[in-house]
Scaffold this active site. Sequence first.
Site, PDB file in Angstrom:
ATOM      1  N   LYS A   1       0.822  -1.169   0.065  1.00  0.00           N
ATOM      2  CA  LYS A   1      -0.051  -0.027   0.005  1.00  0.00           C
ATOM      3  C   LYS A   1       0.830   1.219   0.007  1.00  0.00           C
ATOM      4  O   LYS A   1       2.119   1.052   0.250  1.00  0.00           O
ATOM      5  CB  LYS A   1      -0.939   0.097   1.420  1.00  0.00           C
ATOM      6  CG  LYS A   1      -0.140   0.151   2.463  1.00  0.00           C
ATOM      7  CD  LYS A   1      -0.975  -0.515   3.799  1.00  0.00           C
ATOM      8  CE  LYS A   1      -0.501  -0.220   5.239  1.00  0.00           C
ATOM      9  NZ  LYS A   1      -1.147  -0.937   6.033  1.00  0.00           N
TER      10      LYS A   1
ATOM     11  N   ARG B   1     -10.666   0.602  14.688  1.00  0.00           N
ATOM     12  CA  ARG B   1     -10.712   1.544  13.365  1.00  0.00           C
ATOM     13  C   ARG B   1     -11.594   1.201  12.325  1.00  0.00           C
ATOM     14  O   ARG B   1     -12.498   1.774  11.747  1.00  0.00           O
ATOM     15  CB  ARG B   1      -9.171   1.791  12.945  1.00  0.00           C
ATOM     16  CG  ARG B   1      -9.076   2.616  11.767  1.00  0.00           C
ATOM     17  CD  ARG B   1      -7.370   2.275  11.277  1.00  0.00           C
ATOM     18  NE  ARG B   1      -7.214   1.102  10.796  1.00  0.00           N
ATOM     19  CZ  ARG B   1      -6.161   0.666  10.296  1.00  0.00           C
ATOM     20  NH1 ARG B   1      -5.229   1.780  10.128  1.00  0.00           N
ATOM     21  NH2 ARG B   1      -5.999  -0.544   9.958  1.00  0.00           N
TER      22      ARG B   1
ATOM     23  N   TYR C   1      15.779  30.132   7.436  1.00  0.00           N
ATOM     24  CA  TYR C   1      14.642  30.864   7.967  1.00  0.00           C
ATOM     25  C   TYR C   1      14.599  31.052   9.443  1.00  0.00           C
ATOM     26  O   TYR C   1      14.897  30.157  10.102  1.00  0.00           O
ATOM     27  CB  TYR C   1      13.368  30.252   7.514  1.00  0.00           C
ATOM     28  CG  TYR C   1      13.132  29.946   6.080  1.00  0.00           C
ATOM     29  CD1 TYR C   1      12.931  31.432   5.317  1.00  0.00           C
ATOM     30  CD2 TYR C   1      12.849  29.177   5.158  1.00  0.00           C
ATOM     31  CE1 TYR C   1      12.528  31.571   4.003  1.00  0.00           C
ATOM     32  CE2 TYR C   1      12.548  28.946   3.660  1.00  0.00           C
ATOM     33  CZ  TYR C   1      12.479  30.157   3.347  1.00  0.00           C
ATOM     34  OH  TYR C   1      12.094  30.270   1.920  1.00  0.00           O
TER      35      TYR C   1
ATOM     36  N   MET D   1      12.044  24.214   2.127  1.00  0.00           N
ATOM     37  CA  MET D   1      11.247  23.418   0.926  1.00  0.00           C
ATOM     38  C   MET D   1      12.292  22.700   0.112  1.00  0.00           C
ATOM     39  O   MET D   1      12.107  21.357  -0.216  1.00  0.00           O
ATOM     40  CB  MET D   1      10.483  24.231   0.224  1.00  0.00           C
ATOM     41  CG  MET D   1       9.180  23.562  -0.589  1.00  0.00           C
ATOM     42  SD  MET D   1       8.399  24.440  -1.641  1.00  0.00           S
ATOM     43  CE  MET D   1       7.263  25.082  -0.496  1.00  0.00           C
TER      44      MET D   1
HETATM   45  C1  LIG Z   1      -0.349  -1.880   6.578  1.00  0.00           C
HETATM   46  C2  LIG Z   1      -0.895  -3.057   6.974  1.00  0.00           C
HETATM   47  C3  LIG Z   1      -0.167  -4.368   7.380  1.00  0.00           C
HETATM   48  C4  LIG Z   1       1.179  -4.210   7.287  1.00  0.00           C
HETATM   49  O1  LIG Z   1       1.683  -3.641   8.463  1.00  0.00           O
HETATM   50  P1  LIG Z   1       3.248  -4.087   8.754  1.00  0.00           P
HETATM   51  O2  LIG Z   1       3.394  -3.508   9.945  1.00  0.00           O
HETATM   52  O3  LIG Z   1       3.959  -2.985   7.620  1.00  0.00           O
HETATM   53  O4  LIG Z   1       3.779  -5.312   8.507  1.00  0.00           O
HETATM   54  C5  LIG Z   1      -1.102  -5.618   7.474  1.00  0.00           C
HETATM   55  N1  LIG Z   1      -2.183  -5.237   7.677  1.00  0.00           N
HETATM   56  C6  LIG Z   1      -3.291  -4.189   7.307  1.00  0.00           C
HETATM   57  C7  LIG Z   1      -4.673  -4.323   7.355  1.00  0.00           C
HETATM   58  C8  LIG Z   1      -2.319  -3.084   7.057  1.00  0.00           C
HETATM   59  O5  LIG Z   1      -3.107  -2.011   6.927  1.00  0.00           O
END
Ligand SMILES: *Cc1c(COP(=O)(O)O)cnc(C)c1O
Length: 411
Positions: A45, A143, A270, A318
């Site tokens: 992701k 969540r 800055y 930046m």
């Molecule tokens: C991001 C995520 C993982 C992976 O987590 P890591 O700590 O990077 O191994 C696993 N399951 C879900 C649902 C996630 O969102």
Amino acid sequence: MHGTIVEGVQPHRTWAEIDLDAFGHNLAVARARAGAGVRLLLVLKADAYGLGAAGLWRYAIRAGVGAIGVGTGAEAMALRAEGAEGDLVVLGSLIADELDGCLRSDVQVGVQDSHQLGQLQAAAARLGVSARVHINVDTGMGRLGTSLTRAPELLRQALGAPHIEVAGLMTHMADPAGWSPTTRAQLLRFQGIVDEARRMGGFRGWTHAYNSATLFTAPDLVGDTVRVGIAAFGAMPAGLSTDPPLRPVLSWHTQVGLVKTLEPGATVGYGSEWRAPARTRLATLPLGYADGLRGTLGGRGEVLVRGQRAPIVGRVSMDYTTIDVTGVPGVSVGDQVTLIGEQGSERITLEGFARRASTIGYEITCGLGQRVHREYVGGELEVPTQVAPSTAVPAPRQEAVEPTSFDKVNP
Ligand SMILES: *Cc1c(COP(=O)(O)O)cnc(C)c1O
């Protein structure tokens, strides 16, 4: 390569080097830890945590990864457009606009409640396809996911829906440090739901709960699939380590853009927050917070140049960052500067870098800006498919455990 200093002119203002051999090693370590017959779902992701999903997914499939997880419909579509076939799961929740694209492309999705299930069923019926869903159960993360009490009913609904295929049952762990009383409690709850699903009959999907931290710390395996993200990139959360060790996949570099001499009392950046205490050699680096170099590193961070540490002075801006190289002889324009990685005997780890920036490794890699060129190295060698299992850390059992066996473990 790690530890080498590239001589001469650097072609990029800033670049991330992604070591595919290290990536392959880490995947093999994760697979060995999970045990034979356990599916490795690689989490790519957020563009592979900023390292570039396009550059990694093919290699991961060759290395025996059984499925890929992403965060959004767009990420799933992008991988399909690249030619990624096979099991592709949006781990969280889709928004309405993402449904059709994902269903047409046979992307699997997490489902949190009966409303989402209804939406998916309707869209799948309209498109004449089957929606493959993973029922997400909230065992303590809070969540996403359905509550424990509603999980059996949601599962029953899903199993009975004509255009729904229940591809999995999942939950997600809240403790970033892995094994703990909370994690243990979450896993017991999950195992309870899995047992109930089996009793119900008709459920033949995957069962998955583990992330990197849980995989490497829990004494037994719950589920038949593990979801691994950060460990594949050679980092672990919460200061955890693994045996055998993972190898860092990311190193991050820039180059010296300008060298200046400042007189005592001259100020830098800055807000004029840094004042030269003496005659100072200052090097200006052509990257800044737009590239993901955290502002919190202003006056606190360190980089490597000519194999030595040099402090970041003044605020990060930046496009530019300034370092004091008074103590590093011979620094000149074009010298490679390492933000994360090795030079000679010096090393800055992702975890150490993140700590100095008052954040976590995940945020650093995800924050690497678009202007950071991604350079993939290695990966020509045969993909390692096995790492000798270590004796110090026994691989978890392959069979899903009964809840009672967890009771014997002292968390
Ligand atoms: C991001 C995520 C993982 C992976 O987590 P890591 O700590 O990077 O191994 C696993 N399951 C879900 C649902 C996630 O969102």
